[in-house]
Design an enzyme around this catalytic site. Structure first.
Site, PDB file in Angstrom:
ATOM      1  N   ASP A 163      75.722  49.203  62.565  1.00  0.00           N
ATOM      2  CA  ASP A 163      75.206  48.014  63.236  1.00  0.00           C
ATOM      3  C   ASP A 163      75.924  46.797  62.632  1.00  0.00           C
ATOM      4  OD1 ASP A 163      73.804  46.261  64.843  1.00  0.00           O
ATOM      5  OD2 ASP A 163      71.840  47.089  64.407  1.00  0.00           O
TER       6      ASP A 163
HETATM    7  C1  NOJ Z   1      72.472  44.136  66.382  1.00  0.00           C
HETATM    8  C2  NOJ Z   1      71.456  45.028  67.002  1.00  0.00           C
HETATM    9  O1  NOJ Z   1      70.615  45.586  66.023  1.00  0.00           O
HETATM   10  C3  NOJ Z   1      72.044  46.130  67.858  1.00  0.00           C
HETATM   11  O2  NOJ Z   1      70.996  46.726  68.588  1.00  0.00           O
HETATM   12  C4  NOJ Z   1      73.116  45.590  68.745  1.00  0.00           C
HETATM   13  O3  NOJ Z   1      73.611  46.600  69.594  1.00  0.00           O
HETATM   14  C5  NOJ Z   1      74.231  45.030  67.880  1.00  0.00           C
HETATM   15  N1  NOJ Z   1      73.729  44.015  66.983  1.00  0.00           N
HETATM   16  C6  NOJ Z   1      75.366  44.421  68.695  1.00  0.00           C
HETATM   17  O4  NOJ Z   1      74.948  43.242  69.280  1.00  0.00           O
END
Ligand code: NOJ
Length: 711
Positions: A256
């Protein structure tokens, strides 16, 4: 994901030609929005493996630059297409995942995946960061709206369905997230530690990921948080051993946002960035999202021998596998025309899903309305607020907050517009009444009450707003905020019938509003057509069939209140609150009624590996045709570890005409009755199981099944 020996051979050849720098570049994902332009430019030129939050022509420009690099490896473009291609203004905005889960309709959810894949592909992108397979059991958490609810079985079935929809036509890759345990961080606080045992991980959190891997997901995203103190980013046991080796996942793992950097800055698990890079790769992460220093450190580590090339080669192989599988190297790869975005056929899928996502929570007989009212007062802070209705993860909120005057360019219906459309013969008047969060003055309230007084019926639209949902927007208090309870109370005092429509991200404590309403409809975040479908339901254009995928507490401190908790000594009561949930998992009313009888099993005894058929007669005993979701639960009467008294193990949505009886047959895979024992082994213990079937948890009919011991 499509795999072939030929692709593997090509990849082996490519790996033998690539430099360390070229390999590590494949492992770097860069965001368009969040860096200084020179950083972004650098990765465009050197051929970064992936970019995120880039739309349309910007992606084409980056692709053209990649084609100029020595290896000419196309980047893979990721996007948070969470409920539709929702970061693009003009794309179809579906209901949130939680709302969609109310449909209990995997076929429609698969179709939603297919539509989203088409719109994403037409916009020139390849990869959706969806679905969320977190389990929504601590509803204080700000991202409950993104889940398919509280039950691992339901989450797994719906998750696998949408993965299939995304991937089947080969247009985009899915990314199941957030691996693992993220939804149950301590205190419902986003990205905090999740204090669970490996046994619990295997019992509750892993099964949906297993189903998604079986359904062919190309990618998995590592969660922000930690499991029992071990940061997920360096959790070799869960990433490499369980996900890759045990579940046999062959796609790639992406971290993430800034997970690698956060090992040092937030989790304080490493002293240096470089150590974080090494541990993250060794643990099984193949691509690093947005920790852009990853690139230089990984090269230095590889060149000094501190990070084995075997890990880098494996990561690049997995990334290239997905790129080949998507046809990114193929110049004739299908790109659908932009006209498919927001097309009538796609809106139609949205309409069917949104209708099935509405849950009728209360009805004293007022619905469906018997006649067109002369004058309707539509009241409430969410009656005409498209941002609240869309919920999180649309162009309104991501990647950046849009300006206040930004409006959707596609067709959308708030409840106000929906009521005006459906009740075109009625006079429709509107007042906001109060704000969701901000202090509202008396004049606002009085104006609404006066309008209500002048109407034949009041449709009151309350709930929550964008600021109360999303990452780091966890709530300690789930009561209706601001003056909303007071508003409904004052409306009730007018003596007019009140139909309350809830537009909100997750279960709120709505007891008082319910007591002051004649009917209550839960829409959660209904997307483009949420307001229209709510109005259609009120008018009785079709029979509501939505069922809750999540339980509703009476007060915040009752959380967790999910249905499948282990039995305790003294029941689930608190001495100072009415016992039980306000609404249970699986609950939802219809305009007709159903009776269940004659539950039979194809065999009263079974052993591991068997698949039985559970049959039941379901009669539509009311006056309207309808869809009923037949739910099947089981209970293991005596087990070596605690097991829930009811655990969902199957469901089927069936159409039944008024007055007719349908014999419904549900397959029951006996292995699904297994438990995870104290040694973390999945075992089917012999003994008596109750197989229960019905339309909700409070009215289940039981048949007995004996699982025989192996010998
Ligand atoms: C943070 C989030 O936790 C995740 O769900 C998301 O896909 C990514 N960033 C990309 O934006």
């Amino acid at each position: 994901m499509r795999l072939s020996k030929e692709t593997e051979r090509k990849i082996t050849e490519m790996l033998s030609e690539m430099t360390v720098e070229e390999k590590v570049a494949q492992m770097q994902q860069v965001s368009y929005e969040s860096f200084r332009p020179e950083v972004f430019e650098r990765f465009c030129k050197l051929g970064g493996g992936s970019f995120l939050h880039v739309l349309g022509e910007e992606a084409d420009a980056i692709r053209a630059q990649a084609a100029q690099t020595r290896m000419k490896i196309p980047p893979i473009f990721g996007i948070d297409a969470i409920h539709g291609h929702s970061l693009l203004n003009g794309a179809v905005i579906f209901p949130s995942q939680l709302a969609c889960a109310c449909s209990w309709n995997p076929e429609l959810i698969e179709e939603m995946g297919r539509v989203t894949a088409r719109e994403v592909n037409a916009d020139g992108l390849d990869w959706v960061f969806s679905p969320v397979l977190c389990i929504g059991r601590d509803t204080r958490w700000g991202r409950v709206d993104e889940t398919f609810g509280e039950d691992p079985y339901l989450v797994g079935v719906l998750g696998a369905a949408i993965v299939k929809g995304y991937e089947e036509d080969g247009l985009v890759a899915a990314c199941v997230k957030h691996y693992i345990g993220y939804g149950e961080a301590t205190g419902g606080r986003d990205s905090y530690d999740t204090e669970v045992s490996m046994r619990k991980i295997r019992e509750v959190f892993l099964p949906p990921f297993r189903k998604a891997v079986e359904a062919g997901t190309s990618t998995v995203m590592t969660a922000y948080g930690s499991v029992s103190g071990v940061p997920m980013t360096v959790h070799g046991k869960l990433l490499r051993k369980v996900l890759k080796e045990e579940l046999g996942f062959e796609g790639f793992v992406v971290t993430d946002w800034y997970n690698v950097g956060s090992l040092r800055t937030k989790q304080k698990a490493v002293e240096s960035y470089r150590d974080g890079v090494r541990l993250a790769v060794e643990a099984g992460n193949d691509m690093s999202m947005n920790s852009y220093q990853f690139y230089d450190h990984a090269i230095a580590l590889a060149k000094s021998g501190k990070l084995s090339m075997k890990y880098i080669d494996e990561a690049v192989r997995r990334i290239l596998r997905v790129k080949f599988s998507l046809g990114l190297f193929d110049e004739s790869k299908k790109r659908l025309p932009r006209e498919v975005i927001g097309s009538a056929a796609h809106v139609e899928v949205n309409r069917r899903l949104t209708r099935e996502s509405m849950v009728l929570l209360e009805n004293n007989g007022i619905l469906p309305l018997k006649a067109q009212p002369k004058r309707i007062a539509v009241i409430g802070p969410n009656a005409d607020d498209v941002r609240a209705q869309y919920g999180d993860w649309t162009f309104f909120s991501h990647p950046h907050e849009s300006p206040a005057d930004c409006m959707p360019s596609g067709d959308y219906y708030t409840v106000l517009r929906g009521v005006r459309t459906v009740f075109s013969e009625s006079e429709v008047v509107y007042a906001k009444g109060c704000d969701v969060m901000e202090y509202s003055d008396d004049a606002m309230l009085e104006e609404a009450v006066a309008l209500a007084q002048s109407a034949d019926i009041v449709i009151c639209v309350i709930g929550d707003c964008l600021k109360q949902n999303g990452e780091s927007r966890d709530r300690a208090n789930l009561e209706l905020s601001g003056r909303q309870n007071e508003l409904v109370r004052r409306l009730k005092e007018t003596g007019r019938p009140i139909v309350t429509v809830l537009v909100n991200g997750k279960p709120l404590c709505i007891g008082e509003a319910v007591r002051n309403s004649d009917a209550v409809i839960e829409t959660f975040n209904g997307g483009d057509l949420g307001g229209l479908c709510a109005a259609e339901l009120i008018a009785g254009k079709w029979n509501p069939s939505g069922k809750l995928p999540i339980s509703f507490p009476r007060v915040s401190a009752q959380i967790p209140c999910y249905y499948n908790q282990y039995p305790g000594w003294h029941g689930d009561k608190y001495m100072d609150v009415e016992q039980g949930n306000l609404y249970d998992f699986g609950y939802g009313l219809s305009f007709t009624s159903y009776a269940y009888s004659d539950v039979t099993l194809s065999s009263a005894t079974a052993k591991a590996g068997d698949v039985l058929t559970v049959s039941v007669d379901v009669t539509n005993t009311g006056g309207m045709d309808g869809y009923e979701t037949v739910q099947m639960y089981y209970s293991d009467r005596f087990s070596s570890v605690l097991t829930p008294e009811r655990q969902l193990c199957g469901f089927q949505k069936v159409f039944i005409k008024a007055g007719e009886t349908v014999r419904v047959e549900l397959p029951l895979a006996v292995n699904d009755l297994s438990l995870v024992d104290a040694w973390e082994q999945t075992v089917l213990e012999p003994g008596v199981f109750d197989i229960m079937v019905g339309g909700n948890l409070k009215a289940l009919k039981t048949a007995e099944l004996v699982i025989e011991s192996k010998s």
